[in-house]
Motif scaffolding. Sequence first.
Motif, PDB file in Angstrom:
ATOM      1  N   THR B  89       0.829  -1.207   0.000  1.00 30.23           N
ATOM      2  CA  THR B  89       0.000   0.000   0.000  1.00 30.23           C
ATOM      3  C   THR B  89       0.862   1.254   0.000  1.00 30.23           C
ATOM      4  O   THR B  89       0.540   2.230  -0.681  1.00 30.23           O
ATOM      5  CB  THR B  89      -0.932  -0.013   1.225  1.00 30.23           C
ATOM      6  OG1 THR B  89      -1.632  -1.261   1.271  1.00 30.23           O
ATOM      7  CG2 THR B  89      -1.938   1.128   1.159  1.00 30.23           C
ATOM      8  N   TRP B  90       1.963   1.241   0.754  1.00 25.58           N
ATOM      9  CA  TRP B  90       2.859   2.406   0.742  1.00 25.58           C
ATOM     10  C   TRP B  90       3.405   2.631  -0.664  1.00 25.58           C
ATOM     11  O   TRP B  90       3.511   3.763  -1.125  1.00 25.58           O
ATOM     12  CB  TRP B  90       4.016   2.218   1.713  1.00 25.58           C
ATOM     13  CG  TRP B  90       3.600   2.028   3.142  1.00 25.58           C
ATOM     14  CD1 TRP B  90       2.375   2.354   3.690  1.00 25.58           C
ATOM     15  CD2 TRP B  90       4.363   1.451   4.205  1.00 25.58           C
ATOM     16  NE1 TRP B  90       2.354   2.003   5.019  1.00 25.58           N
ATOM     17  CE2 TRP B  90       3.545   1.455   5.364  1.00 25.58           C
ATOM     18  CE3 TRP B  90       5.644   0.930   4.294  1.00 25.58           C
ATOM     19  CZ2 TRP B  90       3.982   0.965   6.593  1.00 25.58           C
ATOM     20  CZ3 TRP B  90       6.088   0.436   5.517  1.00 25.58           C
ATOM     21  CH2 TRP B  90       5.266   0.452   6.650  1.00 25.58           C
ATOM     22  N   ALA B  91       3.739   1.534  -1.350  1.00 24.55           N
ATOM     23  CA  ALA B  91       4.256   1.669  -2.717  1.00 24.55           C
ATOM     24  C   ALA B  91       3.166   2.146  -3.669  1.00 24.55           C
ATOM     25  O   ALA B  91       3.433   2.919  -4.594  1.00 24.55           O
ATOM     26  CB  ALA B  91       4.830   0.340  -3.190  1.00 24.55           C
ATOM     27  N   ALA B  92       1.953   1.678  -3.445  1.00 25.07           N
ATOM     28  CA  ALA B  92       0.860   2.057  -4.343  1.00 25.07           C
ATOM     29  C   ALA B  92       0.489   3.531  -4.184  1.00 25.07           C
ATOM     30  O   ALA B  92       0.127   4.190  -5.157  1.00 25.07           O
ATOM     31  CB  ALA B  92      -0.358   1.178  -4.073  1.00 25.07           C
ATOM     32  N   CYS B  93       0.567   4.039  -2.974  1.00 22.50           N
ATOM     33  CA  CYS B  93       0.240   5.460  -2.732  1.00 22.50           C
ATOM     34  C   CYS B  93       1.486   6.331  -2.906  1.00 22.50           C
ATOM     35  O   CYS B  93       1.426   7.378  -3.555  1.00 22.50           O
ATOM     36  CB  CYS B  93      -0.328   5.643  -1.331  1.00 22.50           C
ATOM     37  SG  CYS B  93      -1.901   4.814  -1.062  1.00 22.50           S
ATOM     38  N   ALA B  94       2.564   5.919  -2.308  1.00 19.65           N
ATOM     39  CA  ALA B  94       3.888   6.507  -2.485  1.00 19.65           C
ATOM     40  C   ALA B  94       3.951   8.026  -2.319  1.00 19.65           C
ATOM     41  O   ALA B  94       4.488   8.719  -3.189  1.00 19.65           O
ATOM     42  CB  ALA B  94       4.456   6.103  -3.853  1.00 19.65           C
ATOM     43  N   PRO B  95       3.432   8.554  -1.229  1.00 21.89           N
ATOM     44  CA  PRO B  95       3.587   9.998  -1.035  1.00 21.89           C
ATOM     45  C   PRO B  95       5.056  10.366  -0.822  1.00 21.89           C
ATOM     46  O   PRO B  95       5.778   9.692  -0.090  1.00 21.89           O
ATOM     47  CB  PRO B  95       2.754  10.279   0.227  1.00 21.89           C
ATOM     48  CG  PRO B  95       2.731   8.987   0.961  1.00 21.89           C
ATOM     49  CD  PRO B  95       2.746   7.912  -0.096  1.00 21.89           C
ATOM     50  N   GLY B  96       5.464  11.427  -1.456  1.00 27.35           N
ATOM     51  CA  GLY B  96       6.868  11.823  -1.380  1.00 27.35           C
ATOM     52  C   GLY B  96       7.318  12.242  -0.008  1.00 27.35           C
ATOM     53  O   GLY B  96       8.531  12.309   0.266  1.00 27.35           O
ATOM     54  N   ASN B  97       6.369  12.518   0.881  1.00 24.68           N
ATOM     55  CA  ASN B  97       6.713  13.044   2.202  1.00 24.68           C
ATOM     56  C   ASN B  97       6.628  11.999   3.307  1.00 24.68           C
ATOM     57  O   ASN B  97       6.503  12.358   4.478  1.00 24.68           O
ATOM     58  CB  ASN B  97       5.788  14.226   2.536  1.00 24.68           C
ATOM     59  CG  ASN B  97       4.319  13.831   2.563  1.00 24.68           C
ATOM     60  OD1 ASN B  97       3.914  12.912   1.869  1.00 24.68           O
ATOM     61  ND2 ASN B  97       3.531  14.530   3.341  1.00 24.68           N
ATOM     62  N   LEU B  98       6.680  10.725   2.965  1.00 23.56           N
ATOM     63  CA  LEU B  98       6.644   9.662   3.976  1.00 23.56           C
ATOM     64  C   LEU B  98       8.038   9.059   4.133  1.00 23.56           C
ATOM     65  O   LEU B  98       8.663   8.653   3.153  1.00 23.56           O
ATOM     66  CB  LEU B  98       5.653   8.569   3.555  1.00 23.56           C
ATOM     67  CG  LEU B  98       5.522   7.373   4.516  1.00 23.56           C
ATOM     68  CD1 LEU B  98       4.961   7.801   5.858  1.00 23.56           C
ATOM     69  CD2 LEU B  98       4.641   6.285   3.891  1.00 23.56           C
ATOM     70  N   LEU B  99       8.507   9.018   5.362  1.00 23.75           N
ATOM     71  CA  LEU B  99       9.815   8.436   5.683  1.00 23.75           C
ATOM     72  C   LEU B  99       9.613   7.393   6.772  1.00 23.75           C
ATOM     73  O   LEU B  99       9.300   7.738   7.916  1.00 23.75           O
ATOM     74  CB  LEU B  99      10.777   9.533   6.161  1.00 23.75           C
ATOM     75  CG  LEU B  99      12.100   9.101   6.816  1.00 23.75           C
ATOM     76  CD1 LEU B  99      12.911   8.185   5.906  1.00 23.75           C
ATOM     77  CD2 LEU B  99      12.926  10.327   7.214  1.00 23.75           C
ATOM     78  N   VAL B 100       9.740   6.132   6.406  1.00 18.33           N
ATOM     79  CA  VAL B 100       9.591   5.037   7.378  1.00 18.33           C
ATOM     80  C   VAL B 100      10.978   4.560   7.781  1.00 18.33           C
ATOM     81  O   VAL B 100      11.763   4.125   6.939  1.00 18.33           O
ATOM     82  CB  VAL B 100       8.778   3.868   6.784  1.00 18.33           C
ATOM     83  CG1 VAL B 100       8.682   2.732   7.802  1.00 18.33           C
ATOM     84  CG2 VAL B 100       7.381   4.328   6.373  1.00 18.33           C
ATOM     85  N   ALA B 136       4.236   4.363  -6.876  1.00 17.60           N
ATOM     86  CA  ALA B 136       3.331   5.025  -7.813  1.00 17.60           C
ATOM     87  C   ALA B 136       3.879   6.366  -8.288  1.00 17.60           C
ATOM     88  O   ALA B 136       3.598   6.802  -9.405  1.00 17.60           O
ATOM     89  CB  ALA B 136       1.960   5.207  -7.160  1.00 17.60           C
ATOM     90  N   THR B 137       4.642   7.024  -7.452  1.00 17.08           N
ATOM     91  CA  THR B 137       5.155   8.347  -7.824  1.00 17.08           C
ATOM     92  C   THR B 137       6.531   8.274  -8.470  1.00 17.08           C
ATOM     93  O   THR B 137       7.034   9.296  -8.956  1.00 17.08           O
ATOM     94  CB  THR B 137       5.248   9.242  -6.574  1.00 17.08           C
ATOM     95  OG1 THR B 137       6.052   8.573  -5.594  1.00 17.08           O
ATOM     96  CG2 THR B 137       3.870   9.505  -5.995  1.00 17.08           C
ATOM     97  N   GLY B 138       7.146   7.115  -8.433  1.00 14.49           N
ATOM     98  CA  GLY B 138       8.455   6.965  -9.059  1.00 14.49           C
ATOM     99  C   GLY B 138       9.611   7.508  -8.251  1.00 14.49           C
ATOM    100  O   GLY B 138      10.759   7.474  -8.700  1.00 14.49           O
ATOM    101  N   THR B 139       9.330   7.987  -7.045  1.00 12.41           N
ATOM    102  CA  THR B 139      10.395   8.582  -6.229  1.00 12.41           C
ATOM    103  C   THR B 139      10.705   7.779  -4.974  1.00 12.41           C
ATOM    104  O   THR B 139      11.506   8.210  -4.141  1.00 12.41           O
ATOM    105  CB  THR B 139      10.035  10.024  -5.821  1.00 12.41           C
ATOM    106  OG1 THR B 139       8.763  10.008  -5.176  1.00 12.41           O
ATOM    107  CG2 THR B 139       9.979  10.935  -7.036  1.00 12.41           C
ATOM    108  N   GLY B 140      10.069   6.639  -4.805  1.00 15.13           N
ATOM    109  CA  GLY B 140      10.304   5.829  -3.616  1.00 15.13           C
ATOM    110  C   GLY B 140      11.696   5.221  -3.587  1.00 15.13           C
ATOM    111  O   GLY B 140      12.278   4.949  -4.637  1.00 15.13           O
ATOM    112  N   LYS B 141      12.192   5.038  -2.391  1.00 12.36           N
ATOM    113  CA  LYS B 141      13.551   4.502  -2.242  1.00 12.36           C
ATOM    114  C   LYS B 141      13.599   3.530  -1.062  1.00 12.36           C
ATOM    115  O   LYS B 141      12.974   3.765  -0.036  1.00 12.36           O
ATOM    116  CB  LYS B 141      14.550   5.638  -2.010  1.00 12.36           C
ATOM    117  CG  LYS B 141      14.634   6.617  -3.185  1.00 12.36           C
ATOM    118  CD  LYS B 141      15.317   7.898  -2.794  1.00 12.36           C
ATOM    119  CE  LYS B 141      15.204   8.926  -3.921  1.00 12.36           C
ATOM    120  NZ  LYS B 141      13.828   9.502  -4.014  1.00 12.36           N
ATOM    121  N   VAL B 142      14.376   2.491  -1.221  1.00 15.46           N
ATOM    122  CA  VAL B 142      14.594   1.515  -0.158  1.00 15.46           C
ATOM    123  C   VAL B 142      16.082   1.443   0.106  1.00 15.46           C
ATOM    124  O   VAL B 142      16.884   1.355  -0.832  1.00 15.46           O
ATOM    125  CB  VAL B 142      14.076   0.122  -0.576  1.00 15.46           C
ATOM    126  CG1 VAL B 142      14.342  -0.896   0.532  1.00 15.46           C
ATOM    127  CG2 VAL B 142      12.597   0.182  -0.920  1.00 15.46           C
TER     128      VAL B 142
END
Lengths: 144, 199
Positions: B89-100, B136-142
């Motif tokens: 779900t985090w990947a599907a929504c992928a808000p740029g301002n979430l840092l886990v 979803a936003t293309g900016t997620g990082k692991v």
Amino acid sequence: MIPDGESRLLYDAVRSSALALITPCREGEAIAIAAGLWTGGEKPLVVLQNTGLMEAGDALRGCGLGPRVPLRLMVGWRGYGGATAGRTPIDSAYTYTEPLLAAWGIPCWRLMGDEDLPALATMDRTAEETSLPAAVVTGWAFRP
Amino acid sequence: MGVPAVIERMDLFRALAARRTDEIVVMTMTATLQWPLVSRHELDFDFLAFGMGHAGDFGLGLALARPERKTIVLKGDGGLLMSLGSLVTWAACAPGNLLVLLLENRSYELTGGQPLPPRVDFAALARAAGLAGGGATGTGKVERIETLARFADALPRLLAEDGPHFVVLPVTTREALPPVNHSDHAGRIRQLQRALGMA
């Protein structure tokens, strides 16, 4: 919204609307996301099946009832059609839906047809006024 | 074979608190006991007992509702196992301002230290859930960060650039834990809303 049979037409309608649609993997996620959205100033509606509501009890307790977050719930009532048609065996998901909501003290209204649409506004107003979760349960409303 | 790298959790918290400015910090489980020792910020939110495994989901909701600031989630690996679908779900929504920030101690620490299955690769799970391609936003990082120095170096970037970020941090603690605090849950929500200028 967790897709299910009762809400599949609603799902199609929401997906083609301007409403933001989030489809978590499980209902506990959905309730926690909704609590975060509401805390941040949004007004989410959680659409889930009765089976998922049963799975999500801890999230509903912790993110709704305990902290008095006015979650709006639309609960698909799996088993309603068969049970009201007299078919057996009766789906236990049908049997425990309203008693479960009652046990949690969550007010609920049946939304089974166009004549029941005012129940949505009643549910919404009740959640707002009590700052607690409120629900509508839907059996046939979204089937063709 | 070398000793696995691991970060002292209080040191990690001190480094984060020193850099944090106006971000929301959602914490759960043992982080709720130690983070308050280094931070008394009005945008701190104690998620303890709000729902097992769902601190990151609550954080996702906050991040989506409040795009003007970062939402940081401090959660454990045991909690993540309780809701692995959250990664998807985090990947599907992928808000740029979430840092886990996943505090990986390989145990259910608050309930007695019961061990987790030892071979779970949380970064790989996050990548496979869709965050590898940015979501979803293309900016997620692991990423996985194994030393305090590297975490301190990464913090300015993690706080500034678009995410969502999912960072695995192997941690331990030598310090005694303060007692659990079960303060008023409704009050916690209203306090955060006041801090966000809503109530």
